[in-house]
Motif scaffolding. Structure first.
Motif, PDB file in Angstrom:
ATOM      1  N   VAL A 143       0.664  -1.234   0.164  1.00 11.45           N
ATOM      2  CA  VAL A 143      -0.059  -0.161   0.084  1.00 11.45           C
ATOM      3  C   VAL A 143       0.968   1.302   0.063  1.00 11.45           C
ATOM      4  O   VAL A 143       0.375   2.346   0.315  1.00 11.45           O
ATOM      5  CB  VAL A 143      -0.866  -0.033   1.150  1.00 11.45           C
ATOM      6  CG1 VAL A 143      -1.956  -0.919   1.084  1.00 11.45           C
ATOM      7  CG2 VAL A 143      -0.277  -0.111   2.470  1.00 11.45           C
ATOM      8  N   GLY A 144       2.235   0.826  -0.227  1.00 10.94           N
ATOM      9  CA  GLY A 144       3.073   2.193  -0.506  1.00 10.94           C
ATOM     10  C   GLY A 144       3.328   2.846   0.847  1.00 10.94           C
ATOM     11  O   GLY A 144       3.735   4.112   0.887  1.00 10.94           O
ATOM     12  N   ARG A 145       3.348   1.892   1.829  1.00  8.89           N
ATOM     13  CA  ARG A 145       3.703   2.739   3.097  1.00  8.89           C
ATOM     14  C   ARG A 145       4.853   2.046   3.755  1.00  8.89           C
ATOM     15  O   ARG A 145       5.621   1.142   3.139  1.00  8.89           O
ATOM     16  CB  ARG A 145       2.570   2.358   4.266  1.00  8.89           C
ATOM     17  CG  ARG A 145       1.277   3.040   3.816  1.00  8.89           C
ATOM     18  CD  ARG A 145       1.335   4.568   3.871  1.00  8.89           C
ATOM     19  NE  ARG A 145       1.104   4.647   5.402  1.00  8.89           N
ATOM     20  CZ  ARG A 145      -0.103   4.925   5.995  1.00  8.89           C
ATOM     21  NH1 ARG A 145      -0.982   4.360   5.665  1.00  8.89           N
ATOM     22  NH2 ARG A 145      -0.041   5.048   7.520  1.00  8.89           N
ATOM     23  N   ARG A 146       5.441   2.547   4.783  1.00 12.09           N
ATOM     24  CA  ARG A 146       6.711   2.212   5.530  1.00 12.09           C
ATOM     25  C   ARG A 146       6.471   1.853   6.890  1.00 12.09           C
ATOM     26  O   ARG A 146       5.595   2.543   7.534  1.00 12.09           O
ATOM     27  CB  ARG A 146       8.027   2.981   5.171  1.00 12.09           C
ATOM     28  CG  ARG A 146       8.022   4.119   5.826  1.00 12.09           C
ATOM     29  CD  ARG A 146       9.213   4.977   5.534  1.00 12.09           C
ATOM     30  NE  ARG A 146       8.965   6.388   6.412  1.00 12.09           N
ATOM     31  CZ  ARG A 146       9.579   6.622   7.537  1.00 12.09           C
ATOM     32  NH1 ARG A 146      10.313   5.609   8.255  1.00 12.09           N
ATOM     33  NH2 ARG A 146       9.704   7.706   8.248  1.00 12.09           N
ATOM     34  N   ILE A 147       7.235   1.021   7.529  1.00 12.67           N
ATOM     35  CA  ILE A 147       7.267   0.677   9.005  1.00 12.67           C
ATOM     36  C   ILE A 147       8.591   0.450   9.526  1.00 12.67           C
ATOM     37  O   ILE A 147       9.163  -0.507   8.853  1.00 12.67           O
ATOM     38  CB  ILE A 147       6.101  -0.386   9.196  1.00 12.67           C
ATOM     39  CG1 ILE A 147       5.843  -0.460  10.773  1.00 12.67           C
ATOM     40  CG2 ILE A 147       6.564  -1.734   8.712  1.00 12.67           C
ATOM     41  CD1 ILE A 147       4.538  -1.274  11.029  1.00 12.67           C
ATOM     42  N   ASP A 148       8.961   1.370  10.456  1.00  9.83           N
ATOM     43  CA  ASP A 148      10.175   1.029  11.087  1.00  9.83           C
ATOM     44  C   ASP A 148      10.257   1.784  12.478  1.00  9.83           C
ATOM     45  O   ASP A 148       9.297   1.947  13.127  1.00  9.83           O
ATOM     46  CB  ASP A 148      11.400   1.797  10.279  1.00  9.83           C
ATOM     47  CG  ASP A 148      11.024   3.365   9.714  1.00  9.83           C
ATOM     48  OD1 ASP A 148      10.410   3.913  10.624  1.00  9.83           O
ATOM     49  OD2 ASP A 148      11.270   3.790   8.623  1.00  9.83           O
ATOM     50  N   GLU A 149      11.233   1.725  13.171  1.00  9.51           N
ATOM     51  CA  GLU A 149      11.787   2.214  14.595  1.00  9.51           C
ATOM     52  C   GLU A 149      11.067   3.432  14.393  1.00  9.51           C
ATOM     53  O   GLU A 149      10.458   4.092  15.813  1.00  9.51           O
ATOM     54  CB  GLU A 149      13.054   2.183  14.937  1.00  9.51           C
ATOM     55  CG  GLU A 149      13.529   0.729  15.176  1.00  9.51           C
ATOM     56  CD  GLU A 149      14.755   0.602  15.531  1.00  9.51           C
ATOM     57  OE1 GLU A 149      15.555   1.715  15.757  1.00  9.51           O
ATOM     58  OE2 GLU A 149      15.366  -0.466  16.093  1.00  9.51           O
ATOM     59  N   VAL A 150      11.167   4.535  13.484  1.00 14.50           N
ATOM     60  CA  VAL A 150      10.573   5.663  13.680  1.00 14.50           C
ATOM     61  C   VAL A 150       9.252   5.879  13.571  1.00 14.50           C
ATOM     62  O   VAL A 150       8.445   6.747  14.091  1.00 14.50           O
ATOM     63  CB  VAL A 150      11.396   6.930  12.680  1.00 14.50           C
ATOM     64  CG1 VAL A 150      10.965   8.182  12.505  1.00 14.50           C
ATOM     65  CG2 VAL A 150      13.004   6.764  12.884  1.00 14.50           C
ATOM     66  N   SER A 151       8.630   5.208  12.473  1.00 17.81           N
ATOM     67  CA  SER A 151       7.226   5.188  12.236  1.00 17.81           C
ATOM     68  C   SER A 151       6.849   3.610  12.480  1.00 17.81           C
ATOM     69  O   SER A 151       6.635   2.898  11.376  1.00 17.81           O
ATOM     70  CB  SER A 151       6.907   5.536  10.673  1.00 17.81           C
ATOM     71  OG  SER A 151       5.475   5.484  10.483  1.00 17.81           O
ATOM     72  N   SER A 152       6.354   3.103  13.742  1.00 20.00           N
ATOM     73  CA  SER A 152       6.159   2.014  13.950  1.00 20.00           C
ATOM     74  C   SER A 152       5.062   1.499  14.189  1.00 20.00           C
ATOM     75  O   SER A 152       4.729   0.424  14.857  1.00 20.00           O
ATOM     76  CB  SER A 152       6.993   1.601  15.290  1.00 20.00           C
ATOM     77  OG  SER A 152       6.641   2.437  16.491  1.00 20.00           O
TER      78      SER A 152
END
Length: 234
Positions: A143-152
């Motif tokens: 869905v063209g999104r990201r997930i990581d420690e900053v945006s978790s």
């Protein structure tokens, strides 16, 4: 390893030990498969050619496993390796099941589904938390999104309309979590809800008049109560 795969002893957290070992072995083979892909070549392949190349490499990897993988598991390994590359890994079979309305991943060995309003074990597991993270990354990337420690944390919709919520550390204190709320291929109508006993004729008549009069009102309820279904019907 072959004896472990044949075992049916439950794991300490209640998951089937043989299934966990199968997923761990598949995860290791998947990593080897990805490393063996020639990125300079596959960049120019169409989807069908790429799928054929993945099947070929997966078949070679399974043959190399030899006695470590019982013959009855080899076809399954090939099929699930394709799901790891092109689909959502262990969740792919659940995404193809029209009776599943919710998929809840509380941990690598704690996966539940909701069918007809009843929550039950899904019958699938992940190899480990890294495996869960890889699938979450796959879902989010779609869905063209990201997930990581900053945006978790991510809330999104898949192309088929399913609602997705994923949360990972540091917000998730005990490992990554994923939920997928799915919707039927044929939305329920007001007549369907009436026939199922979900609403009385007098209530439906009142709400119909309220909608036609463009009045404002609130639809509320717990998770899975049918808020979106009812709103769509109205």
């Amino acid at each position: 390893m072959s004896q472990t795969l044949l075992s049916s002893q439950p794991d300490t957290d209640g998951a089937d030990h043989a299934e966990i070992e199968f997923q761990r072995l598949k995860s290791a083979v998947h990593e080897e498969l990805i490393e063996s892909l020639d990125l300079s070549v596959i960049g120019g392949m169409d989807q069908a050619s790429l799928a054929g190349e993945v099947r070929r490499l997966a078949g070679e990897a399974c043959r190399e496993l030899g006695p470590r993988l019982p013959s009855r598991d080899r076809e399954r390994m090939l099929r699930e390796l394709e799901d790891e590359v092109f689909g959502l890994g262990p969740l792919e079979v659940l995404m193809q099941d029209p009776t599943v309305s919710d998929i809840l991943v509380n941990g690598p060995h704690e996966v539940f589904v909701e069918r007809r309003g009843q929550l039950e074990p899904a019958g699938v597991v992940f190899a480990d938390e890294q495996h869960v993270m890889r699938i979450i990354q796959r879902v989010v990337a779609r869905v063209g999104r990201r997930i990581d420690e900053v945006s978790s944390m991510v809330d999104a919709r898949l192309p088929d309309g399913s609602r997705v919520n994923a949360i990972i550390p540091p917000l998730a204190l005990d490992g990554p979590k994923l939920s997928i709320r799915r919707f039927g291929t044929r939305p329920l109508t007001a007549d369907d809800i009436l026939a199922n006993g979900g609403i009385l004729p007098e209530m439906l008549g009142f709400l119909t008049a309220a909608v036609r009069a463009r009045l404002s009102f609130l639809i509320s309820g717990g998770t899975g109560a049918g808020k979106t279904t009812f709103l769509n019907a109205l």
